[in-house]
Structures are given as C-alpha cells and as structure tokens.
Design a protein around this motif. Structure first.
Motif, short mmCIF file in Angstrom:
data_model
loop_
_atom_site.label_atom_id
_atom_site.label_comp_id
_atom_site.label_asym_id
_atom_site.label_seq_id
_atom_site.Cartn_x
_atom_site.Cartn_y
_atom_site.Cartn_z
N ARG A 121 -4.13 55.38 57.56
CA ARG A 121 -3.32 56.43 56.93
C ARG A 121 -2.69 57.33 58.00
O ARG A 121 -1.52 57.69 57.93
CB ARG A 121 -4.21 57.26 55.99
N VAL A 125 1.33 57.97 58.64
CA VAL A 125 1.95 59.30 58.67
C VAL A 125 2.67 59.51 60.00
O VAL A 125 3.83 59.93 60.04
CB VAL A 125 0.89 60.39 58.43
N VAL A 126 1.99 59.19 61.10
CA VAL A 126 2.63 59.37 62.41
C VAL A 126 3.88 58.48 62.50
O VAL A 126 4.94 58.91 62.96
CB VAL A 126 1.64 59.08 63.55
N PHE A 129 6.87 59.97 60.71
CA PHE A 129 7.46 61.22 61.18
C PHE A 129 7.74 61.29 62.69
O PHE A 129 8.43 62.18 63.15
CB PHE A 129 6.58 62.41 60.78
N TRP A 143 11.94 62.55 58.27
CA TRP A 143 12.42 63.94 58.31
C TRP A 143 13.17 64.28 57.02
O TRP A 143 13.16 65.42 56.57
CB TRP A 143 13.29 64.14 59.55
N ILE A 145 12.30 63.23 54.11
CA ILE A 145 11.28 63.52 53.10
C ILE A 145 10.90 65.00 53.13
O ILE A 145 10.82 65.66 52.10
CB ILE A 145 10.01 62.66 53.33
N VAL A 146 10.62 65.53 54.33
CA VAL A 146 10.13 66.92 54.40
C VAL A 146 11.26 67.95 54.45
O VAL A 146 11.00 69.15 54.32
CB VAL A 146 9.18 67.13 55.60
N PHE A 148 13.41 68.30 57.10
CA PHE A 148 13.55 68.72 58.51
C PHE A 148 14.90 68.24 59.01
O PHE A 148 15.16 67.04 59.05
CB PHE A 148 12.40 68.08 59.30
N TYR B 338 10.62 75.98 60.91
CA TYR B 338 10.70 75.14 62.10
C TYR B 338 11.89 75.51 62.98
O TYR B 338 12.04 75.02 64.08
CB TYR B 338 10.76 73.65 61.71
N GLN B 372 5.31 70.95 63.55
CA GLN B 372 6.35 69.93 63.47
C GLN B 372 5.89 68.94 62.37
O GLN B 372 4.76 69.02 61.89
CB GLN B 372 6.52 69.26 64.83
N PRO B 373 6.75 68.00 61.98
CA PRO B 373 6.42 67.18 60.81
C PRO B 373 5.09 66.41 60.88
O PRO B 373 4.37 66.35 59.87
CB PRO B 373 7.61 66.23 60.71
N ILE B 374 4.73 65.83 62.02
CA ILE B 374 3.49 65.06 62.06
C ILE B 374 2.28 65.98 61.84
O ILE B 374 1.41 65.71 61.01
CB ILE B 374 3.32 64.31 63.40
N ALA B 377 2.11 67.08 58.26
CA ALA B 377 1.73 66.04 57.29
C ALA B 377 0.27 65.63 57.43
O ALA B 377 -0.34 65.15 56.49
CB ALA B 377 2.64 64.82 57.46
N LEU B 378 -0.29 65.82 58.63
CA LEU B 378 -1.69 65.42 58.83
C LEU B 378 -2.69 66.51 58.48
O LEU B 378 -3.85 66.20 58.22
CB LEU B 378 -1.91 65.00 60.30
N LEU B 396 4.63 66.93 50.45
CA LEU B 396 5.33 66.90 51.75
C LEU B 396 6.74 67.47 51.59
O LEU B 396 7.21 68.26 52.41
CB LEU B 396 5.42 65.46 52.27
N PHE B 400 6.94 71.71 53.34
CA PHE B 400 7.30 71.88 54.75
C PHE B 400 8.29 73.01 54.97
O PHE B 400 8.10 73.85 55.84
CB PHE B 400 7.86 70.56 55.31
#
Lengths: 173, 549
Positions: A121, A125-126, A129, A143, A145-146, A148, B338, B372-374, B377-378, B396, B400
């Motif tokens: 998982r 995720v990594v 993103f 990006w 999705i969130v 950004f 951000y 930042q996004p990672i 999200a984690l 998500l 954010f």
C-alpha cells in the motif's frame, strides 16, 4: 525544459533496456498483473478523478524494486503478491487480477494487517504521488487527485481565506 | 565560484568545522576582519540550481541529510536500557555547505529576556539541569538585529515582542489562508496572531531574489536564493574576502592538541577518504549539537581522557529538541497551504511559562500544513478515514487543499541523563562510532505538550474548522533542533564553554552552535544560533587581535 520529441524517444528507449516483453524490469508478468490490480483497489479510479491505475503506480513499483531504498520490502511484497494469486486460485480463478473487484477487495480485507499489505500500500501511494520521473504519477495523475497544481512558483492569494482576508476580519469584528 | 585555497601544511588563523547557521556566520565575520580561515564541511557544495522539489528523494530518502550516510542510529530511554535501532526522527541535520540553514523552514523567532534568566525567575525544577544563561537578552540584542539585516529577515512587530534596536529590514511575506484562520481563531479567544518572522525575502534584498512562493521551504533547498541560508548569504561573502576557503566534502574526525593542551588543528577525510590535516592557530567547532559532541568525544587524548573540553562531563549532555503538539482542521473552502512559505502567522500569548498551569513550559503556535502529496497521503488524514479504497480516495481529494495544522513549538527542559554518546557497535560510513541518543521526556515537557495540544484544538474550533482531529502526544525520539550538548556557563565544572564560546579546558578552542544553548527557547533556535555566532565572532576576533588566544 527543452522539448525535443526524438530526444525523449531515445531516452525512453534507454530506460526500456532490460525490460521484459510486458515492459517491466523487476516484476514478473504475474507480479505486475497482481500489483496493478491491487493498486487499482488502493486508490480506485472513478468518473471524476484518476486512480493509481491511470497514475501507473505499478511502473513506479517496478523501478522501486531496483532501488536500495526499498530493498528491505521487496521479498515481502513478492511473497504477498504470490499469496494474492494463491488465494484467487483457491477460489477457482486464474489469478488475483481475474477476480471481480468485489472478490479482490474481500481478499485484501483478509490480509490488510499484514506487513505485505502495509508495504505494498505504501508503494502504491508513493508511486501515485512521487515525481513522474520515477515512472508513476503519469501526467500528474496523482497530483490531480489531491488538487496539487505542481507549478514551479505561485502568487498570492493562495487560497480562499487569504483572498477574502478583509471580509473575514470585518465579519468577526 | 573561485576561492582562495590554502596549501596543505599551511597554518591558518582559524579552522572552522561546519558551514551551517553558525559556521557560515563565523567564517564571514572572521574573514572580513582579515583573518585566514578554512571551513571544513562534511557534505557537498550544492548550487541552488541543484535543489529540486522531488519529494521522494528529499523527504523519503533523506537525500540531503546525515541519515543517508548513517543508516543506523540508536536510542534508549536511559543508560540502564539496551540501545535499539532508532526508527524515529533520530538526530537529523543536513550535510552540505550551508548546513541545515539550507533546508530549514526559516522561522526566525528571537528569544526573549525571560529565556536567558528563567531559572532565576521560576526556581529549580526537579529532575532537570534548568539554569540561567551567562548572558542576557540585552547583550545579544545587537546581534539579533545584525542577523535581521545581514542575512535578510522579513517580519513586523507583534504585541509581545522583545525590544529591538532597529525595525525589520523587510515587511512580512503575504498572509496565507492558514494565517487568516489562525487570526480568526485567536480573535475569538481573545488571543493575538502576529506575522511570523521568516528568514525569507519578501522583497529583493542584497542582490537576492524575493520569495516566489514555490512552497518548498521546509526540508528543501531554495533554488531562488530567497531563503536566507548561509549558502545564499554569508558564505559567498566569506569567500569573496579572498582569505576564506570553504572546503566541502571534508569530514572532520579529530581536533588535535599538543603537549601544552592547546589545539593545533583538525584531522579530516577528504572526498577520496584520505586523511588530511589542517593546522590552525585556533579551532572553532560549529558542527551542530550531535556532530560537535561526536568530534569532541573522538578527540580524547591521555590529557583529555573523556573527550576534548569535557572535564565537566557535560559534552553530549542536556540535549534538547523542543516539544511539538498539534491539531488538524479541515475547512469549507480551499487553503492551498502547499503554496508559499511554511507559516505566516504565530500566536505568542503562551510564550511565558505560568505556574498556574501546574507545570513548567511555554511556547508559540503557528499555522501550517507543510505536507507534500506523499507525506500527506501516508500519514495525515483522520483515524476514521480508511487507508485504502473509495473513501480513502475521496478524503485525499477533499483534505489536501482544505486542511491546516495549528502547530505548537514548546520548551524542552535540559536533563542531565538526556545525552548524545558514541555508539561503538554501529559505525557511520567513515567507520566512526555512531550516535546513540539516550532520552526520556521530562514529565513537565509531556504535560506541556498535552496542554499546548489542547490550546491548538481550541484555536482550531474557534477558527471554524468543520472537521477537527489531533495526533497522539508522543515521547521525543530525536529531532532537528540539536541543542544543549556543550552548554555555555561561567563555571568550568558545570559548563563546556564560557560566555564567549571559549572551551573552559582549551584556550584556543571555541564551540559555537546550538550545542551552547543552556535552555531550549520556544522552538525556533536558528535565529539565536546566528546571533550567538555574530557575537562570538566579534569577541573571538578581538581576542585574536589582542593575542589573548
């Protein structure tokens, strides 16, 4: 960055060196199938927004398997992907990826507290993103999705509240 | 940049170990005063153009940090426990020219008069080595002002600020949505939010670019030179004097001393791993609270059996990191945290400790969402949000851009049993003993974190968040503020350096970095590290000119 289509093509050919017929370097075709299906349930695609699948998280993971940073978890993830397929075969299906979404989710629920699940998982995720230079997050899908924007710089106001700062101060005064 | 180089075997006036917040300032000041200076920096000399926004490399793989070169650090709660691998924050700092001033978030709070005399005001605290500093705010104030103007600090006065002799050279950076919301919460509770002072340029200054709001301050290097790191400010000036050589990829491993007990230079490994010696008339160690400790302990000789400058036994003791506590909130409209610098507003109403709270501790609260996004999200979403599947994905998308954290920065007490020591079972990449952290939060520090978390939660509700969630209060397992391990004081039995940063035990050895802190302050130490460095440089230069070294 300089946009030279043929240069990009040459560069991508170089990257493909050592890859098997399915375009993966470290993952076997079976592992890639299982990983892709797994990723699609971690961050699913829907009509409004892309998911880990469109982001190509599996391609990030294929490369991550060759990075020392992730070396510790590779055996755990390989074993877990094989286990997903084994569980699918026990249900009479060819492999995990062939199962219906509902049955995939049911199997994932059975293993969601295992070290495999946590590691896989995390990789999804990594991969969704991280910078697309690593193989995932294609066209900035993660990006998107969130929300950004991923511009090199920004200008103030940055958000709704600083854009409405004066009104905010007055309404409270 | 071409720079003056010194030949092997040449004796310089000063060799400085470390080119970070303190080392960079000392190099520039002493070179400008006409001294010959060599700076030994363990890490590479990166140019701003080499800094990236690559979250995986910077935040996950720790590309710029010591942790990439020292994979195993150990931790234990007390000397009685076996040390175990530290999988937590560990002792973290950046290796490279400019040190951690390159990747810091650039919050530039001054200390206040109370920070230097708090032991006298408050009284003793059981289980701690709480003490006054040997200097006062008034003595340090001119050097805080020097930092403001020499490196470029943006800000505006607030209601609780300590006295300042000159205004900020630059106005505050633009307020962010987080700042507007912190102001809103503060107003509702009768508190005050003021512009956060930042070592980031709000306008062009001294030939450098203004901040372009890329949003990658904390943990990242600034590719525009707008963050006032020593890499962007004093180091180019030190080199431009023509008397300073900054020698990157040079890892100091021993301060050498002679039969008379004086320092003669520093042994180091060059980029090929070859042993080298830099002779100097005086040595300045500015390597940060962890590396300064390691270097001094590794410089033991029969005359200094417990490590150099360690007759007090206090080298490596009293490490302080600053406590933290926070509350998250989600709002109806986008904040887009951000974008822009980390924080634009801070609440300082709780700076002073108050006996009525039932414990010692003070701090400040800012508003930020430096994920930042990672990282987001984690590890940021509320506990009741699933960690995968459609609901996870919806969160998500919804959190954010719409979330913020009110973040408290808090005192840590100096405790004698909280130490950095050498770990002979784990070596770093060069074969030196690794670092072991022995640490247990003082009970008052845990209470302070809990109390401040409650304040951040109240503020978040008062700001109008539609969803509020907190994270558990955890014991400290490391950090980026490496303070207290070579404390300053008048008495050689109780401290490592005197009020001028001279080692009590070695007349031509100076130590100047966060290790000199007697108390922790409220959580933003770099401004004070640099004020100390400007002050130290003035006194050290004076001693050198009058042959008092």
């Amino acid at each position: 960055m300089l946009e030279v289509p043929w240069l990009a093509a040459v560069a991508s050919c170089r990257r493909d060196d050592g890859k098997n017929a399915d375009g993966f370097a470290a993952l076997t075709p079976a592992e890639a199938r299982a990983m892709q299906a797994f990723a699609a349930q971690i961050i699913p695609s829907d009509k409004a927004l892309p998911g880990a699948d469109e982001a190509g998280a599996v391609h990030f993971i294929d490369r991550a398997f060759g990075k020392p940073f992730f070396a510790d978890i590779v055996p755990v993830v390989r074993a877990g992907l094989a286990d997903l397929d084994a569980r699918a075969r026990a249900l009479g299906e060819r492999d995990f990826a062939s199962l219906s979404a509902g049955r995939q989710v049911a199997i994932m629920r059975q293993v969601e507290r295992t070290p495999f699940f946590l590691a896989a998982r995390m990789l999804v995720v990594v991969g969704t993103f991280a910078d697309s230079a690593y193989g995932g997050n294609k066209r900035g899908a993660g990006w998107t999705i969130v929300g950004f924007e991923h511009e090199p710089t920004y200008a103030s106001p940055f958000g709704w509240y600083d854009a409405h700062e004066e009104a905010d101060a007055k309404s409270d005064a | 940049m071409t720079q003056r180089t010194y030949a092997e075997g040449e004796t310089v006036d000063f060799v400085i170990v470390g080119s970070g917040a303190a080392g960079g300032v000392l190099a520039k000041e002493l070179a400008t005063a006409g001294f010959s200076v060599v700076v030994l920096e363990a890490g590479p000399w990166q140019q701003p153009s080499q800094f990236t926004h690559d979250e995986l490399a910077v935040e996950r793989e720790n590309a710029m940090l010591n942790l990439a070169f020292e994979p195993i650090q150990t931790i234990r709660g007390s000397e009685a426990e076996p040390a175990r691998r530290n999988a937590g924050r560990a002792l973290a700092y950046r290796r490279g020219v400019g040190g951690s001033s390159v990747h810091f978030a650039a919050n530039y709070w001054r200390f206040r008069p109370i920070d230097f005399k708090e032991r006298s005001k408050w009284g003793p605290i059981s289980g701690s080595g709480f003490a006054d500093w040997p200097i006062t705010y008034a003595e340090l104030e001119p050097y805080y002002t020097k930092v403001d103007w020499e490196i470029g600090v943006s800000g505006a006065p607030g209601p609780f600020d300590p006295p300042r002799s000159r205004p900020y050279p630059l106005p505050p950076l633009p307020n962010k949505s987080s700042g507007v919301l912190l102001e809103r919460g503060a107003r509702a509770l009768g508190l005050h939010a003021q512009p956060s002072p930042l070592a980031i340029l709000s306008k062009q200054y001294d030939g450098r670019s203004a901040c372009l709001a890329c949003g990658h301050c904390s943990l990242y290097g600034c590719e525009f030179g707008a963050k006032s790191s020593t890499l962007a400010t004093v180091i180019p000036k030190a080199v431009a004097t023509g008397t300073c050589e900054v020698r990157a990829e040079s890892t100091a491993f021993r301060v050498e001393t002679n039969a008379r007990g004086r320092a003669t230079g520093v042994m180091y490994w060059d980029r090929e791993g070859k042993e080298r010696r830099q002779r100097a008339r005086a040595v300045i160690v500015a390597a940060n609270g962890a590396e300064t400790t390691r270097l001094l302990l590794l410089s033991a000789t029969p005359a200094f059996p417990h490590g150099l400058a360690n007759s007090s036994g206090n080298v490596g003791r009293y490490i302080m990191f600053n406590g933290h506590a926070s509350t998250f909130g989600r709002f109806d409209h986008p904040l887009n945290e951000y974008k822009g610098p980390v924080a634009s507003r801070t609440v300082h109403d709780f700076y002073d400790a108050d006996a009525k709270r039932g414990f010692y501790g003070g701090g400040g609260i800012d508003a930020r969402f430096n994920y930042q996004p990672i990282g987001f999200a984690l590890g940021v979403l509320p506990d009741d949000v699933p960690t995968w599947g459609p609901e996870y994905k919806r969160a998500l998308a919804e959190y954010f851009t719409h979330s913020v954290r009110f973040y408290a920065h808090i005192t840590s007490l100096p405790v004698a049993s909280n130490t950095v020591t050498l770990d002979h079972d784990n070596k770093d990449r060069w074969g030196r003993p690794g670092l072991c952290l022995t640490y247990t939060d003082h009970p008052d520090d845990m209470k302070a974190k809990q109390w401040f978390r409650d304040r951040t939660e109240e503020l978040m509700h008062a700001a109008g968040a539609t969803r509020v969630w907190t994270q558990p209060i955890l014991p400290i397992d490391g950090g980026v503020h490496l303070l207290g391990t070579a404390r300053m004081g008048d008495h050689p039995r109780e401290s490592v350096v005197d009020r001028y940063h001279r080692a009590h035990d070695v007349p031509n050895l100076f130590i100047c970095d966060g290790s000199n802190f007697v108390t922790s302050g409220r959580g933003q130490p770099t401004m004070t590290i640099q004020a100390l460095a400007f002050r130290a440089a003035e006194h050290i230069g004076r001693f050198a000119k009058s042959h008092e070294i």
